[in-house]
Design a protein around this motif. Structure first.
Motif, PDB file in Angstrom:
ATOM      1  N   THR A 262      20.324   6.216  -0.508  1.00  0.00           N
ATOM      2  CA  THR A 262      19.623   4.937  -0.670  1.00  0.00           C
ATOM      3  C   THR A 262      19.228   4.741  -2.130  1.00  0.00           C
ATOM      4  N   GLY A 263      19.694   3.648  -2.741  1.00  0.00           N
ATOM      5  CA  GLY A 263      19.354   3.381  -4.145  1.00  0.00           C
ATOM      6  C   GLY A 263      19.809   4.527  -5.024  1.00  0.00           C
ATOM      7  N   GLN A 264      21.037   4.955  -4.820  1.00  0.00           N
ATOM      8  CA  GLN A 264      21.557   6.175  -5.454  1.00  0.00           C
ATOM      9  C   GLN A 264      21.298   6.184  -6.964  1.00  0.00           C
ATOM     10  N   ASN A 265      20.967   7.359  -7.452  1.00  0.00           N
ATOM     11  CA  ASN A 265      20.785   7.579  -8.881  1.00  0.00           C
ATOM     12  C   ASN A 265      22.061   8.194  -9.410  1.00  0.00           C
ATOM     13  N   PRO A 266      22.768   7.554 -10.305  1.00  0.00           N
ATOM     14  CA  PRO A 266      22.431   6.404 -11.154  1.00  0.00           C
ATOM     15  C   PRO A 266      22.975   5.057 -10.697  1.00  0.00           C
ATOM     16  N   THR A 267      23.812   4.999  -9.681  1.00  0.00           N
ATOM     17  CA  THR A 267      24.573   3.761  -9.438  1.00  0.00           C
ATOM     18  C   THR A 267      23.780   2.667  -8.735  1.00  0.00           C
ATOM     19  N   ALA A 436      20.207  -2.939  -3.807  1.00  0.00           N
ATOM     20  CA  ALA A 436      19.455  -3.209  -2.572  1.00  0.00           C
ATOM     21  C   ALA A 436      18.294  -2.235  -2.403  1.00  0.00           C
ATOM     22  N   ALA A 437      18.249  -1.215  -3.273  1.00  0.00           N
ATOM     23  CA  ALA A 437      17.192  -0.207  -3.145  1.00  0.00           C
ATOM     24  C   ALA A 437      17.090   0.571  -4.454  1.00  0.00           C
ATOM     25  N   GLY A 438      15.935   1.223  -4.643  1.00  0.00           N
ATOM     26  CA  GLY A 438      15.783   2.147  -5.758  1.00  0.00           C
ATOM     27  C   GLY A 438      15.205   1.517  -7.003  1.00  0.00           C
ATOM     28  N   MET A 439      15.461   2.155  -8.140  1.00  0.00           N
ATOM     29  CA  MET A 439      14.894   1.696  -9.398  1.00  0.00           C
ATOM     30  C   MET A 439      15.942   1.574 -10.497  1.00  0.00           C
ATOM     31  N   PHE A 440      17.217   1.548 -10.080  1.00  0.00           N
ATOM     32  CA  PHE A 440      18.282   1.554 -11.090  1.00  0.00           C
ATOM     33  C   PHE A 440      19.236   0.378 -10.934  1.00  0.00           C
ATOM     34  N   HIS A 441      19.593  -0.184 -12.083  1.00  0.00           N
ATOM     35  CA  HIS A 441      20.588  -1.241 -12.143  1.00  0.00           C
ATOM     36  C   HIS A 441      21.769  -0.697 -12.936  1.00  0.00           C
ATOM     37  N   TRP A 442      22.943  -0.780 -12.354  1.00  0.00           N
ATOM     38  CA  TRP A 442      24.148  -0.117 -12.862  1.00  0.00           C
ATOM     39  C   TRP A 442      25.074  -1.191 -13.404  1.00  0.00           C
ATOM     40  N   ILE A 443      25.268  -1.166 -14.691  1.00  0.00           N
ATOM     41  CA  ILE A 443      26.001  -2.247 -15.346  1.00  0.00           C
ATOM     42  C   ILE A 443      27.353  -1.735 -15.813  1.00  0.00           C
ATOM     43  N   GLU A 444      28.412  -2.388 -15.343  1.00  0.00           N
ATOM     44  CA  GLU A 444      29.753  -1.952 -15.764  1.00  0.00           C
ATOM     45  C   GLU A 444      30.171  -2.694 -17.026  1.00  0.00           C
ATOM     46  N   ILE A 445      30.823  -1.952 -17.913  1.00  0.00           N
ATOM     47  CA  ILE A 445      31.360  -2.534 -19.148  1.00  0.00           C
ATOM     48  C   ILE A 445      32.878  -2.495 -19.041  1.00  0.00           C
ATOM     49  N   GLY A 480      26.404   6.071 -18.699  1.00  0.00           N
ATOM     50  CA  GLY A 480      26.955   6.474 -17.397  1.00  0.00           C
ATOM     51  C   GLY A 480      27.533   7.874 -17.410  1.00  0.00           C
ATOM     52  N   SER A 481      28.124   8.274 -18.532  1.00  0.00           N
ATOM     53  CA  SER A 481      28.793   9.579 -18.570  1.00  0.00           C
ATOM     54  C   SER A 481      27.798  10.735 -18.391  1.00  0.00           C
ATOM     55  N   TRP A 482      26.522  10.469 -18.675  1.00  0.00           N
ATOM     56  CA  TRP A 482      25.512  11.516 -18.454  1.00  0.00           C
ATOM     57  C   TRP A 482      25.432  11.932 -16.979  1.00  0.00           C
ATOM     58  N   PHE A 483      25.915  11.096 -16.117  1.00  0.00           N
ATOM     59  CA  PHE A 483      25.738  11.313 -14.674  1.00  0.00           C
ATOM     60  C   PHE A 483      27.039  11.700 -13.975  1.00  0.00           C
ATOM     61  N   LYS A 484      28.112  11.914 -14.741  1.00  0.00           N
ATOM     62  CA  LYS A 484      29.404  12.253 -14.131  1.00  0.00           C
ATOM     63  C   LYS A 484      29.326  13.642 -13.519  1.00  0.00           C
ATOM     64  N   PHE A 494      29.965   2.683 -17.512  1.00  0.00           N
ATOM     65  CA  PHE A 494      28.721   2.124 -16.957  1.00  0.00           C
ATOM     66  C   PHE A 494      27.523   2.463 -17.836  1.00  0.00           C
ATOM     67  N   PHE A 495      26.482   1.658 -17.719  1.00  0.00           N
ATOM     68  CA  PHE A 495      25.159   1.997 -18.252  1.00  0.00           C
ATOM     69  C   PHE A 495      24.141   1.841 -17.123  1.00  0.00           C
ATOM     70  N   ARG A 496      23.127   2.715 -17.148  1.00  0.00           N
ATOM     71  CA  ARG A 496      22.073   2.659 -16.126  1.00  0.00           C
ATOM     72  C   ARG A 496      20.776   2.142 -16.746  1.00  0.00           C
ATOM     73  N   ALA A 497      20.238   1.073 -16.172  1.00  0.00           N
ATOM     74  CA  ALA A 497      18.960   0.522 -16.642  1.00  0.00           C
ATOM     75  C   ALA A 497      17.917   0.680 -15.537  1.00  0.00           C
ATOM     76  N   THR A 498      16.745   1.175 -15.913  1.00  0.00           N
ATOM     77  CA  THR A 498      15.657   1.350 -14.944  1.00  0.00           C
ATOM     78  C   THR A 498      14.734   0.148 -15.001  1.00  0.00           C
ATOM     79  N   PHE A 499      14.429  -0.393 -13.834  1.00  0.00           N
ATOM     80  CA  PHE A 499      13.472  -1.512 -13.830  1.00  0.00           C
ATOM     81  C   PHE A 499      12.138  -1.107 -13.223  1.00  0.00           C
TER      82      PHE A 499
END
Lengths: 525, 525
Positions: A262-267, A436-445, A480-484, A494-499
């Motif tokens: 649910t609200g997977q980190n980082p995606t 839909a859940a969590g604290m992360f917004h995953w932005i694709e480049i 994103g590569s930090w989470f591979k 990808f980049f991960r932004a926390t809201f």
């Protein structure tokens, strides 16, 4: 521990027991064993589960996946001697427990917000040193500040056991909870129980970097499972397992899957109920044990309705709220093959270092054995304060109100960041799905549109350049590569932004800056 | 971290720096780095040590004893990104820290006793949510209840660093402290850093059973070192190491010694200063790394003067108190070969699960790396409450008063149990030495005088019979064999009695009952 004596189970027809409700909890408590009042009492969830639990089948045995370390742990000799302490008139010169007269804390109090409005600090909760003896409370400083059992204090264990039954209602009988000093600790413990050096562990392709950093120094490698916008792909899990080649991998087939459903980190991805059932089926097919890490379960949000439409109103009732939650793996776990890691970090406080795990009795007993010669138990201050708040003040009903309140707060934060992306990111090279859940917004480049690609600029170099440009523009956003999971550079970026933490204005300003940095890097107008 | 800039070191002649005193601490603080006020700040003892520390030589390197697990740990990727957070104007969407506005705790307070009389609960200490921002305190709920670094909070780390310098003044420069969630956890961490599966570890012949139960499941075996009334025997340590036979042991020479130098558990033995120096010399000879577990260091008592003589008055000054303490291994550790495990469990509260370790920078850095993917740090509630009490309220001077107070309390308890033994145990078959520290009284039984010995009754059977007879008479006392480091039955027989918790009357009555049970078992008049 023996279950409550009177097994008068309410049923909903065909002998299927009715799930526990908030309203039914006082009746369950009334027929439960008396809350132990002494120091370091032995306890378990069986003292607090509703009679209906015991009508279900037992979990499978997991002897074949326990590590040598886990199997070789024995009960503490000194804790074993505690069985004599119940003898009437016995004087103990046995255990080395200090006398509470030397704990320099006479009283502890916290100011907390109360439902329904949760305006700050309206109510003061107080715990005295001898409240149990004086009949003022079920828990006090004298007990909380002495040593305890690795199950955690029964006073707080009761609350989390009831909460677990209320929310997840596990479909087997011998599930147990154990309080932990946080999920990071629980994950380290789980690895020590379930993996041998040289083993592979299954993880999502992108995963919480710290969870992975826990794994590798144990000599355990990571086999990644592909994901889509709903997270973990069952077909990929089946594929990895079906085509496992011991010779080329140099290791036996994995037997443990770590997932953040649910609200997977980082995606930010959330597995639908259908998805979870499919993954569980694959786990049954290959006899995979599942560790579900669920810190964001109660950060499930209202549906995203877009920039110019009305927000969806909050759940009108507790029942509506409970129905809105996607069922957990625990709630479909007919085999007892799930260890669920629960956290208070995102809903009450991470600094308190207090959470809990749920699994079958066999696994939880091994968790006790590991914990009693390591962290022992969560801080007594944390356990006492959480008990005062959750059990004595809010109760289950107030806690659900708090969780609904939090759901609306995170919904609002999510809406702000997604609107800011719609306003400020260049759609030519960026894309996203509202989480839909969590604290992360995953932005694709869309990094293949980078102007220097033809000049040979690599995926890594472009990610690095974007990160640096963002920092130079005054925004820190995670690469994103930090989470591979297996550290390999990949086809997508990808980049991960926390809201979760920044203010509304700062979220908008940060996304504006990031948008400008992306535009500049891609030479867009 | 950089040391304080101005290295104006007071000396006592020949360039030897003067040890830190309570009175000198304000001046050290005045020239130290500013206390960090943000969430999860990076910190280390180097921010808080006095300039004199840096005039000493550096510790040796321990690369050759670090485990493969320890060596393979890397810094957390996400915590690495925290270095950008100092950039002015930067907005972070980086780390997944929840917003403090969702921590439902506005204020926390505790009632504590104050020096010199320590009458209970006279003073209320209060921490607000935003005390740092509001300039009211150096630490608050907003920071304590969020995630922190694995060093622990700088606010409490400063106090334990100063306390360590004050009491132990380590003779090398690059020592560091790290707050831990208790010494049981610290010991598990130390084993993971310093031992490989298959290794042997050196332990006292009788040792804390839980410490040994932590070791064995890791696949580490125990080689025991003989003891006398002063504890660990240096000759035996030298003997074990000099005559180590890899072939017959099936393992390389041990490189780590675990010892409880003061008020040892279970024997109550305290190593004299001479003894410690001899052991340290043997450690240097064989390049042994020492883990000193010191929960009872401040339970060193006044000398035992016998049943009918006047008790020794308390130390008249802090200086006299400090001089009465036997120097620790840390204080003679010129090589930096000691990891000291410090505990608040016996002097403030075990339930708070907060202590600290001291060792060289290289080792502490590895402790950080292990802890950040496991327990993370002690509870923020515990850290904040201990900071309020120790730093803001008592200060170092008040804490020393508290420790002197505790010393007198334990002296009185020790006197009670020893007098009770003199009054009630049959001298024909029992003997003991009045302990000089700790919470344990170790009673030897001359089991070879047992009347059924000639009929073949074994050591184990007699110990069991005595234990059962004691329980049947209403007293729980621990069997010596529970603490045997290598589990073998031995030539001598002991029981361990704790005088830490029972009331004066109960201690006397328990010893009376035990005496009667021994008499009956040995058929004495």
């Amino acid at each position: 521990m023996t279950p409550p004596a009177a097994l008068d189970v309410d049923t909903i027809g065909n002998g299927v027991p009715k799930p526990l409700t908030v309203d039914a909890i006082p009746a369950v408590r009334a027929q439960s064993a008396k809350m132990p009042g002494g120091v370091a009492p032995s306890t378990s969830s069986d003292m607090f589960k509703s009679p209906a639990c015991y009508t279900k089948p037992k979990a499978k045995r997991w002897d074949h996946i326990l590590s040598a370390e886990a199997k070789s742990r024995k009960s503490s000799t000194l804790k074993g001697a505690a069985k004599y302490l119940g003898t009437p008139g016995l004087i103990s010169l046995g255990g080395g427990l200090p006398s509470p007269e030397y704990f320099p804390f006479e009283e502890l109090s916290v100011k907390v917000p109360t439902p329904p409005g949760f305006s700050p600090g309206t109510t003061r909760l107080t715990a005295g040193k001898h409240d149990i003896r004086e009949g003022k409370s079920l828990y006090d400083l004298e007990v909380a500040l002495n040593y305890g059992q690795s199950s955690g204090a029964p006073q707080l264990l009761r609350f989390v056991t009831e909460h677990t039954e209320l929310i997840h209602n596990p479909p087997y009988s011998d599930w147990q909870c154990c309080l932990t000093p946080g999920s990071t600790y629980a994950w380290d413990t789980a690895l020590r129980l379930l993996c041998e050096k040289g083993d592979y562990l299954l993880m999502e392709e992108y995963t919480f970097s710290s969870a992975q950093e826990t794994v590798l120094p144990l000599g355990v490698k990571v086999a990644h499972v592909k994901m889509d916008e709903q997270g973990l792909l069952p077909e990929s899990l089946d594929d990895v397992m079906s085509n496992w080649d011991e010779a080329s991998r140099g290791a036996r087939k994995p037997s443990v899957l770590y997932t953040i459903p649910t609200g997977q980190n980082p995606t930010g991805a959330t597995q639908s109920f259908e998805r979870r059932k499919e993954v569980y089926k694959v786990a049954q097919k290959h006899d995979i044990y599942i560790v579900e890490d669920e810190p964001y379960y109660f950060l499930q949000m209202q549906p995203y309705t877009g920039a110019n439409s009305e927000p969806v109103p909050p759940p009108a009732t507790h029942d509506e709220f409970l129905k809105s939650l996607i069922p957990s793996y625990l709630s479909i776990d007919v085999d007892g093959r799930v260890l669920r890691m629960e956290s208070f970090s995102k809903v009450l406080s991470p600094g308190a270092r207090t959470g809990w795990v749920v699994a079958s009795e066999q696994i939880i007993e091994r968790v006790y054995r590991n914990t009693e010669v390591s962290a022992q138990h969560p801080s007594g201050f944390s356990q006492l304060i959480f008990f005062k708040l959750l059990d004595e003040q809010w109760g289950h009903s107030g806690y659900l109100d708090w969780l609904i309140n939090l759901r609306m707060q995170y919904t609002s934060r999510r809406d702000i960041i997604v609107h800011a992306c719609e306003d400020h990111l260049p759609r030519e090279v960026t894309s996203w799905i509202a989480p839909a859940a969590g604290m992360f917004h995953w932005i694709e480049i869309d990094w293949k549109k980078h102007p220097e690609l033809t000049a040979g600029k690599t995926h890594d170099a472009i990610e690095e350049a974007l990160f640096t440009a963002a920092v130079d523009s005054g925004v820190l956003i995670s690469r994103g590569s930090w989470f591979k999971a297996d550290g390999r550079t990949e086809d997508r970026m990808f980049f991960r932004a926390t809201f979760a933490a920044a203010s509304e204005e700062n979220i908008i300003e940060a996304i504006r800056r990031f948008g400008a940095a992306v535009r500049a890097e891609f030479k867009l107008p």
